[in-house]
Design a protein around this motif. Structure first.
Motif, PDB file in Angstrom:
ATOM      1  N   VAL A 170      25.713  -6.710   5.244  1.00  0.00           N
ATOM      2  CA  VAL A 170      24.947  -5.539   4.796  1.00  0.00           C
ATOM      3  C   VAL A 170      24.044  -5.952   3.640  1.00  0.00           C
ATOM      4  CG1 VAL A 170      25.102  -3.185   3.889  1.00  0.00           C
ATOM      5  CG2 VAL A 170      26.818  -4.014   5.520  1.00  0.00           C
ATOM      6  N   SER A 171      22.794  -5.506   3.684  1.00  0.00           N
ATOM      7  CA  SER A 171      21.832  -5.866   2.638  1.00  0.00           C
ATOM      8  C   SER A 171      22.171  -5.160   1.325  1.00  0.00           C
ATOM      9  CB  SER A 171      20.415  -5.488   3.071  1.00  0.00           C
ATOM     10  OG  SER A 171      20.278  -4.080   3.140  1.00  0.00           O
ATOM     11  N   ASP A 172      21.686  -5.741   0.237  1.00  0.00           N
ATOM     12  CA  ASP A 172      21.911  -5.138  -1.079  1.00  0.00           C
ATOM     13  C   ASP A 172      21.259  -3.760  -1.171  1.00  0.00           C
ATOM     14  OD1 ASP A 172      23.335  -7.319  -1.928  1.00  0.00           O
ATOM     15  OD2 ASP A 172      21.591  -8.336  -2.792  1.00  0.00           O
ATOM     16  N   PHE A 173      20.155  -3.578  -0.472  1.00  0.00           N
ATOM     17  CA  PHE A 173      19.473  -2.276  -0.492  1.00  0.00           C
ATOM     18  C   PHE A 173      20.373  -1.183   0.082  1.00  0.00           C
ATOM     19  CE2 PHE A 173      16.880   0.833   1.876  1.00  0.00           C
ATOM     20  CZ  PHE A 173      16.209   1.425   0.804  1.00  0.00           C
ATOM     21  N   VAL A 174      21.055  -1.488   1.196  1.00  0.00           N
ATOM     22  CA  VAL A 174      21.961  -0.504   1.808  1.00  0.00           C
ATOM     23  C   VAL A 174      23.187  -0.296   0.927  1.00  0.00           C
ATOM     24  CG1 VAL A 174      23.435  -0.023   3.802  1.00  0.00           C
ATOM     25  CG2 VAL A 174      21.164  -1.007   4.139  1.00  0.00           C
ATOM     26  N   LYS A 175      23.704  -1.377   0.353  1.00  0.00           N
ATOM     27  CA  LYS A 175      24.893  -1.269  -0.496  1.00  0.00           C
ATOM     28  C   LYS A 175      24.650  -0.387  -1.717  1.00  0.00           C
ATOM     29  CE  LYS A 175      26.837  -5.803   0.679  1.00  0.00           C
ATOM     30  NZ  LYS A 175      27.207  -7.147   0.166  1.00  0.00           N
ATOM     31  N   SER A 176      23.398  -0.318  -2.179  1.00  0.00           N
ATOM     32  CA  SER A 176      23.079   0.463  -3.374  1.00  0.00           C
ATOM     33  C   SER A 176      22.974   1.956  -3.113  1.00  0.00           C
ATOM     34  CB  SER A 176      21.760  -0.033  -3.988  1.00  0.00           C
ATOM     35  OG  SER A 176      20.669   0.226  -3.102  1.00  0.00           O
ATOM     36  N   LYS A 177      23.048   2.373  -1.859  1.00  0.00           N
ATOM     37  CA  LYS A 177      22.931   3.785  -1.521  1.00  0.00           C
ATOM     38  C   LYS A 177      24.165   4.558  -1.982  1.00  0.00           C
ATOM     39  CE  LYS A 177      20.064   3.108   2.635  1.00  0.00           C
ATOM     40  NZ  LYS A 177      18.909   3.945   2.247  1.00  0.00           N
ATOM     41  N   SER A 178      23.974   5.856  -2.211  1.00  0.00           N
ATOM     42  CA  SER A 178      25.097   6.728  -2.556  1.00  0.00           C
ATOM     43  C   SER A 178      25.955   6.974  -1.322  1.00  0.00           C
ATOM     44  CB  SER A 178      24.583   8.059  -3.094  1.00  0.00           C
ATOM     45  OG  SER A 178      23.895   8.773  -2.060  1.00  0.00           O
ATOM     46  N   GLU A 179      27.104   7.613  -1.505  1.00  0.00           N
ATOM     47  CA  GLU A 179      27.999   7.882  -0.378  1.00  0.00           C
ATOM     48  C   GLU A 179      27.300   8.706   0.698  1.00  0.00           C
ATOM     49  OE1 GLU A 179      31.476   9.723  -1.964  1.00  0.00           O
ATOM     50  OE2 GLU A 179      32.361   7.851  -2.688  1.00  0.00           O
ATOM     51  N   GLU A 180      26.613   9.765   0.283  1.00  0.00           N
ATOM     52  CA  GLU A 180      25.936  10.616   1.263  1.00  0.00           C
ATOM     53  C   GLU A 180      24.811   9.857   1.956  1.00  0.00           C
ATOM     54  OE1 GLU A 180      23.513  14.865   1.323  1.00  0.00           O
ATOM     55  OE2 GLU A 180      25.294  14.627   0.048  1.00  0.00           O
ATOM     56  N   GLU A 181      24.086   9.031   1.219  1.00  0.00           N
ATOM     57  CA  GLU A 181      23.003   8.252   1.815  1.00  0.00           C
ATOM     58  C   GLU A 181      23.544   7.228   2.818  1.00  0.00           C
ATOM     59  OE1 GLU A 181      19.663   8.272  -1.788  1.00  0.00           O
ATOM     60  OE2 GLU A 181      21.266   6.765  -1.782  1.00  0.00           O
ATOM     61  N   LEU A 182      24.728   6.671   2.520  1.00  0.00           N
ATOM     62  CA  LEU A 182      25.331   5.741   3.469  1.00  0.00           C
ATOM     63  C   LEU A 182      25.715   6.455   4.762  1.00  0.00           C
ATOM     64  CD1 LEU A 182      27.611   3.492   1.213  1.00  0.00           C
ATOM     65  CD2 LEU A 182      25.619   2.770   2.538  1.00  0.00           C
ATOM     66  N   LEU A 183      26.267   7.644   4.652  1.00  0.00           N
ATOM     67  CA  LEU A 183      26.615   8.411   5.847  1.00  0.00           C
ATOM     68  C   LEU A 183      25.373   8.713   6.680  1.00  0.00           C
ATOM     69  CD1 LEU A 183      29.294  10.920   4.463  1.00  0.00           C
ATOM     70  CD2 LEU A 183      29.681   8.874   5.838  1.00  0.00           C
ATOM     71  N   GLN A 184      24.276   9.039   6.018  1.00  0.00           N
ATOM     72  CA  GLN A 184      23.033   9.294   6.739  1.00  0.00           C
ATOM     73  C   GLN A 184      22.489   8.008   7.360  1.00  0.00           C
ATOM     74  OE1 GLN A 184      20.738  11.072   3.579  1.00  0.00           O
ATOM     75  NE2 GLN A 184      21.395  13.161   4.070  1.00  0.00           N
ATOM     76  N   HIS A 185      22.621   6.901   6.629  1.00  0.00           N
ATOM     77  CA  HIS A 185      22.118   5.615   7.125  1.00  0.00           C
ATOM     78  C   HIS A 185      22.829   5.209   8.414  1.00  0.00           C
ATOM     79  CE1 HIS A 185      20.602   1.477   6.985  1.00  0.00           C
ATOM     80  NE2 HIS A 185      21.841   1.073   7.200  1.00  0.00           N
ATOM     81  N   TYR A 186      24.118   5.483   8.500  1.00  0.00           N
ATOM     82  CA  TYR A 186      24.892   5.128   9.686  1.00  0.00           C
ATOM     83  C   TYR A 186      25.013   6.283  10.679  1.00  0.00           C
ATOM     84  CZ  TYR A 186      26.123   0.678   7.556  1.00  0.00           C
ATOM     85  OH  TYR A 186      26.070  -0.596   7.004  1.00  0.00           O
ATOM     86  N   PHE A 187      24.177   7.291  10.528  1.00  0.00           N
ATOM     87  CA  PHE A 187      24.104   8.431  11.448  1.00  0.00           C
ATOM     88  C   PHE A 187      25.437   9.156  11.589  1.00  0.00           C
ATOM     89  CE2 PHE A 187      20.760   5.489  12.651  1.00  0.00           C
ATOM     90  CZ  PHE A 187      19.649   6.317  12.685  1.00  0.00           C
TER      91      PHE A 187
END
Length: 545
Positions: A170-187
């Motif tokens: 996982v890229s550092d950009f994705v790792k820096s996302k908040s919990e809600e943003e991670l859920l959105q990132h992974y649909f």
């Protein structure tokens, strides 16, 4: 850039003003729309990476393309642009979007789908299967259960976030996302609601149970009389896919069973079922099953083999014969989560890994069978002769063989020898070039040798290499020399006149390829050493006295 399941190329000669084959282009667009989407690059020749430097495209062509494609297709969305390559040459890019909900067709009612680098028609009896796959593709992102994001399992969310931020995929950009943003990132989250994928992974038990067909796994062990002697059921919906996988791997003691074989002065243990193979099989059953089809995942352990049953059929375009080389993502977003968490190999490499691991320890390749409502994979418990195991171990270490070379060598070693056509079938290769890619350096290292030409070519492990390893494998007649085969046939016909080729084959050795016997009989007929009576199935051979 090579043609693939998502890229097609056409020559600049395709643009023929009034003679352009728009029907062929419409068919190709339907193919991509019914598969994963893709690009058609017009103006780049086969085998070329870029268009000609001086190539210029008339800027009226994109509009013509949009108009003619829309007139000849149904449920196909495209965008057309003139692109400039790095060398300054121009070409046309037709971008076709995947149709995730309906089936695309031509206006004259024809259906096609892209399989590997080919465009294949969809037959009438396969329409229902294609429609079912369409529903499976969009299942992950639906929010029809209306489960609010506030009703998720906090512990499962914390573990997911921890695993993502610890992953090297996982890229550092994705790792820096908040919990809600991670859920959105992974649909897993859409607006205020959890998607089906979100419920599956971070939802609470009662919401997971309310999904149409949530995953459940049953492990059953049978004795030598095929009677159930132990059972473990994971069907209370309290576990997400990762936890189901970990429970199968860690809580079933049978994976620890092994056999000890000698290796010179040392001994080594070989597991009956390599844990990496079990992991890949369970991952495939979880990731590639259809979550719109009823049925549990069954792991049945018999005394001689292991069966894993997964509900639904293989994705459209994948068959038991091409499963080693063909890959279609059914649950795309679930696959991405598994990959990013290091729970599976990259797309299309799972069966390569299983072939490598099984052949390296002298086991047959997995047997994939597709039924009307399920896919079954069978892994044998027994090993090949222990000398084959030592051969694979020493050859792979001595020459640092690649995965493809290990697979090719394992297939040849376990079978004694293989004709080119047989090896091509096992590896799903259409031509000699593809087969050479799998054999790699084995011929150069003189580990594998060949004899014969074209369809009659046979591959076998070099006897000199076997002698150097002090190989004590079983002798067979599969690689018998031509003059010895001729003498066997002559001696057989001397005792049994008026014999059919089937009778000759049975008496002199069933392991000898029948095609080799037929070829030698034809040579002996031509030279006048033997004669024949009758034709086809009634043909009989005798010594010509």
């Amino acid at each position: 850039m090579d043609e693939s399941s998502i890229v097609d190329k056409k020559s600049i000669r395709f643009l023929k003003a009034n003679a352009t084959d728009w029907a062929e282009l419409a068919k190709d667009c339907v193919c991509f729309a019914n598969a994963q989407g893709g690009r058609i690059l017009i103006g780049i020749e086969d085998g070329a990476e870029m268009p000609a430097e001086e190539q210029v495209i008339d800027h009226s062509w994109p509009e013509k393309f949009q108009k003619n494609i829309s007139q000849r297709t149904i449920n196909v969305a495209v965008t057309v642009h003139i692109m400039t390559a790095g060398n300054g040459g121009e070409y046309i890019e037709v971008l076709i979007l995947r149709n995730g909900q309906s089936i695309a067709s031509t206006t004259d009612g024809r259906y096609y789908i892209r399989v590997s680098d080919d465009c294949k028609p969809v037959l009438p009896d396969e329409m229902a299967r294609l429609a079912a796959d369409k529903n499976a593709f969009i299942w992950e992102t639906q929010t029809n259960r209306k489960v609010p994001k506030t009703r998720l399992d906090k512990d499962k969310l914390n573990l997911l976030v921890k695993d993502i931020r610890a992953s090297d995929r996982v890229s550092d950009f994705v790792k820096s996302k908040s919990e809600e943003e991670l859920l959105q990132h992974y649909f897993m989250l859409s607006g205020e609601y959890l998607t089906n994928l979100g419920i599956l992974w971070v939802g609470q038990r009662q919401d997971r149970a309310s999904l149409l067909y949530p995953p459940a796994i049953q492990f059953i062990r049978y004795n030598e009389r095929d009677e159930k002697v132990w059972k473990k059921v994971l069907d209370d919906y309290s576990l997400n896919p990762k936890e189901l996988l970990e429970s199968v791997i860690n809580d079933i003691p049978d994976w620890q069973e092994s056999i000890e074989i000698s290796d010179g002065l040392f001994r080594k243990n070989l597991p009956f079922f390599p844990i990496e193979v079990i992991r890949e099989l369970v991952v495939n059953a979880l990731v590639h099953r259809t979550y719109t089809t009823r049925g549990d995942i069954f792991i049945n352990l018999y005394t001689n083999y292991l069966e894993i049953h997964s509900p639904g059929r293989l994705p459209y375009g994948v068959t038991p014969q091409n499963i080693l080389s063909q890959s279609v993502r059914r649950n795309e977003h679930l696959s991405r989560v598994f990959y990013d968490l290091n729970l599976m190999e990259k797309e299309g490499s799972g069966y390569d890994l299983m072939y490598e691991l099984l052949l390296q320890v002298g086991k047959p390749i997995p047997d994939v069978r597709e039924g009307d409502d399920r896919v079954t994979v069978i892994v044998q418990k027994q090993f090949a002769h222990k000398e084959v195991v030592n051969l694979m171990d020493k050859a792979s270490k001595e020459y640092a063989l690649t995965q493809k070379e290990i697979i090719a060598l394992g297939l040849v070693a376990q079978n004694g020898s293989l004709k080119a056509i047989e090896l091509s079938k096992l590896l799903n290769q259409k031509d000699e070039v593809g087969l050479r890619h799998w054999l790699g350096r084995l011929i150069d290292f003189k580990v594998v040798e060949s004899k014969g030409k074209t369809k009659g070519m046979t591959y076998y492990v070099n006897p000199k290499y076997l002698k150097r390893l002090n190989f004590k494998g079983q002798t067979n007649l599969k690689t018998i020399e031509v003059h010895r085969l001729k003498e066997l046939i002559y001696q057989d016909l001397s005792m049994y006149a008026e014999s059919s080729i089937g009778d000759i084959h049975l008496r002199i050795g069933k392991e000898i390829p029948k095609q080799s016997i037929k070829h030698e009989l034809n040579k002996m007929l031509k030279s006048g050493e033997i004669k024949k009576t009758g034709e086809r199935r009634w043909r009989r051979y005798s010594i010509n006295k």
